[in-house]
Design an enzyme around this catalytic site. Structure first.
Site, short mmCIF file in Angstrom:
data_model
loop_
_atom_site.label_atom_id
_atom_site.label_comp_id
_atom_site.label_asym_id
_atom_site.label_seq_id
_atom_site.Cartn_x
_atom_site.Cartn_y
_atom_site.Cartn_z
N LEU A 32 18.73 -5.19 5.41
CA LEU A 32 19.79 -4.93 4.42
C LEU A 32 21.15 -5.09 5.09
O LEU A 32 21.34 -4.73 6.25
CB LEU A 32 19.66 -3.50 3.88
CG LEU A 32 18.41 -3.20 3.05
CD1 LEU A 32 18.39 -1.73 2.67
CD2 LEU A 32 18.33 -4.08 1.80
N LYS A 87 -2.83 5.32 7.39
CA LYS A 87 -3.34 6.50 6.65
C LYS A 87 -2.28 7.60 6.66
O LYS A 87 -2.09 8.30 5.66
CB LYS A 87 -4.62 7.03 7.31
CG LYS A 87 -5.81 6.16 7.03
CD LYS A 87 -7.12 6.93 7.24
CE LYS A 87 -8.31 6.03 7.02
NZ LYS A 87 -8.71 5.25 8.22
N VAL A 106 19.27 -1.18 12.42
CA VAL A 106 17.89 -1.30 11.95
C VAL A 106 16.98 -0.27 12.63
O VAL A 106 16.98 -0.15 13.86
CB VAL A 106 17.37 -2.74 12.22
CG1 VAL A 106 15.92 -2.89 11.79
CG2 VAL A 106 18.25 -3.73 11.48
N SER A 155 0.83 -1.22 0.00
CA SER A 155 0.00 0.00 0.00
C SER A 155 0.87 1.27 0.00
O SER A 155 0.48 2.29 -0.59
CB SER A 155 -0.98 0.00 1.17
OG SER A 155 -0.32 0.22 2.39
N ASN A 156 2.03 1.24 0.63
CA ASN A 156 2.91 2.42 0.59
C ASN A 156 3.50 2.60 -0.80
O ASN A 156 3.66 3.74 -1.27
CB ASN A 156 4.03 2.30 1.64
CG ASN A 156 3.53 2.73 3.01
OD1 ASN A 156 3.33 3.91 3.25
ND2 ASN A 156 3.31 1.76 3.88
N HIS A 194 8.30 3.33 8.91
CA HIS A 194 8.14 2.47 10.09
C HIS A 194 6.86 2.89 10.84
O HIS A 194 6.66 4.09 11.06
CB HIS A 194 9.37 2.63 11.00
CG HIS A 194 9.32 1.75 12.20
ND1 HIS A 194 9.60 0.40 12.14
CD2 HIS A 194 9.01 2.01 13.50
CE1 HIS A 194 9.47 -0.12 13.35
NE2 HIS A 194 9.10 0.84 14.19
N ARG A 214 23.46 -13.58 3.22
CA ARG A 214 22.79 -12.30 2.94
C ARG A 214 23.66 -11.37 2.10
O ARG A 214 23.17 -10.62 1.28
CB ARG A 214 22.43 -11.60 4.26
CG ARG A 214 21.34 -12.30 5.03
CD ARG A 214 21.24 -11.75 6.45
NE ARG A 214 21.07 -10.31 6.46
CZ ARG A 214 21.74 -9.46 7.24
NH1 ARG A 214 22.66 -9.91 8.06
NH2 ARG A 214 21.51 -8.18 7.19
N MET A 236 10.72 -7.02 4.15
CA MET A 236 10.93 -7.74 5.41
C MET A 236 12.27 -8.48 5.44
O MET A 236 12.34 -9.61 5.92
CB MET A 236 9.77 -8.71 5.65
CG MET A 236 8.41 -8.05 5.71
SD MET A 236 8.31 -6.75 6.95
CE MET A 236 8.19 -7.76 8.40
C1 GRF Z 1 3.78 -0.66 6.89
O1 GRF Z 1 3.09 -0.64 8.09
C2 GRF Z 1 5.14 -0.07 7.06
O2 GRF Z 1 5.20 0.94 8.01
C3 GRF Z 1 5.96 -1.24 7.50
O3 GRF Z 1 5.46 -2.34 6.77
C4 GRF Z 1 4.11 -2.07 6.43
C5 GRF Z 1 4.02 -2.21 4.94
O4 GRF Z 1 2.70 -2.06 4.48
N1 GRF Z 1 7.37 -1.03 7.29
P1 GRF Z 1 2.41 -1.95 2.93
O5 GRF Z 1 2.99 -3.22 2.29
O6 GRF Z 1 3.07 -0.72 2.41
O7 GRF Z 1 0.92 -1.91 2.82
#
Ligand code: GRF
Length: 213
Positions: free
Chosen positions: A104, A183, A155, A24-25, A120, A76, A101
């Site tokens: 790095l 949001k 991190v 979503s971001n 975050h 890694r 997830m």
């Molecule tokens: C978000 O809550 C972001 O803050 C965290 O992981 C989530 C990712 O959500 N790092 P999306 O995949 O962007 O919906």
């Protein structure tokens, strides 16, 4: 020490988005680009998860996607070396971690110093790590929020670019608080990316200064 981020505001920038989940971001950043708010294009949407819903969204939007299976690499460092090559190939100016997830490596952070951002879902430096919305409720804080920061080797501890605050309500569940924070994430992440490509971010030690135009 002042560390300028050299970006020409005249040139159209190039972004790589790294994600592992719903995206979503990533969508919020891409929507801001489509709306003419960010002077950059998404050159690559990368994932370490083959079936990440965010990758599907990117394909539907005709963006280039790339998946690399971490299991094919002994460690890694080797994985990140390959990822760096792919990012370099596409002349990327900024890497946006959007629910990526995988931590790095030092190698990656050094290669793209002050050119990797993360979002975050808490007010850093409080509640780094995972499941932070639940941790905020359990701790009893009255406010939480979202943080966009540059990525460093520690991190969730890199220089903070933008934050947004939300209240934590008495009857909040992890889900309701996450929704309220999300949001805000969708507002401040595109905003931070916009400032970056306007050449307005300057890092001095731990602090990020936003230059006026
Ligand atoms: C978000 O809550 C972001 O803050 C965290 O992981 C989530 C990712 O959500 N790092 P999306 O995949 O962007 O919906």
């Amino acid at each position: 020490m002042v560390e300028e981020i050299f970006i020409s505001p005249k040139k159209r920038g190039r972004i790589a988005v790294f994600l592992s989940g719903r995206g979503s971001n990533f969508k919020a950043i891409h929507d801001a680009i489509l709306g003419g708010k960010i002077n950059a294009d998404i050159a690559l949407v990368f994932s370490n998860v083959e079936g990440a819903p965010g990758l599907r969204i990117a394909q539907e939007r005709s963006l280039e996607t790339f998946y690399l299976n971490p299991k094919l690499y002994p460690n890694r460092e080797d994985y990140d070396r390959e990822v760096i090559k792919e990012v370099r190939k596409r002349n990327v100016d900024l890497v946006c971690l959007a629910g990526y997830m995988k931590i790095l490596t030092f190698h990656f952070c050094r290669e793209f110093k002050h050119r990797v951002m993360n979002i975050h879902p808490a007010l850093l430096p409080s509640f780094p790590g995972l499941h932070v919305q639940k941790k905020a409720i359990d701790w009893g804080v009255r406010y939480s929020g979202a943080t966009v920061h540059f990525v460093s080797e520690d991190v969730d501890m890199g220089p903070i670019i933008l934050q947004a605050v939300v209240p934590v309500l008495q009857d909040d569940t992890e889900e309701t608080l996450s929704d309220r924070i999300l949001k805000e994430e969708h507002k401040i992440y595109p905003e931070a990316v916009r400032l970056f490509f306007e050449g307005r971010l300057e890092v001095r030690g731990r602090r990020v200064f936003i230059k006026e135009i």
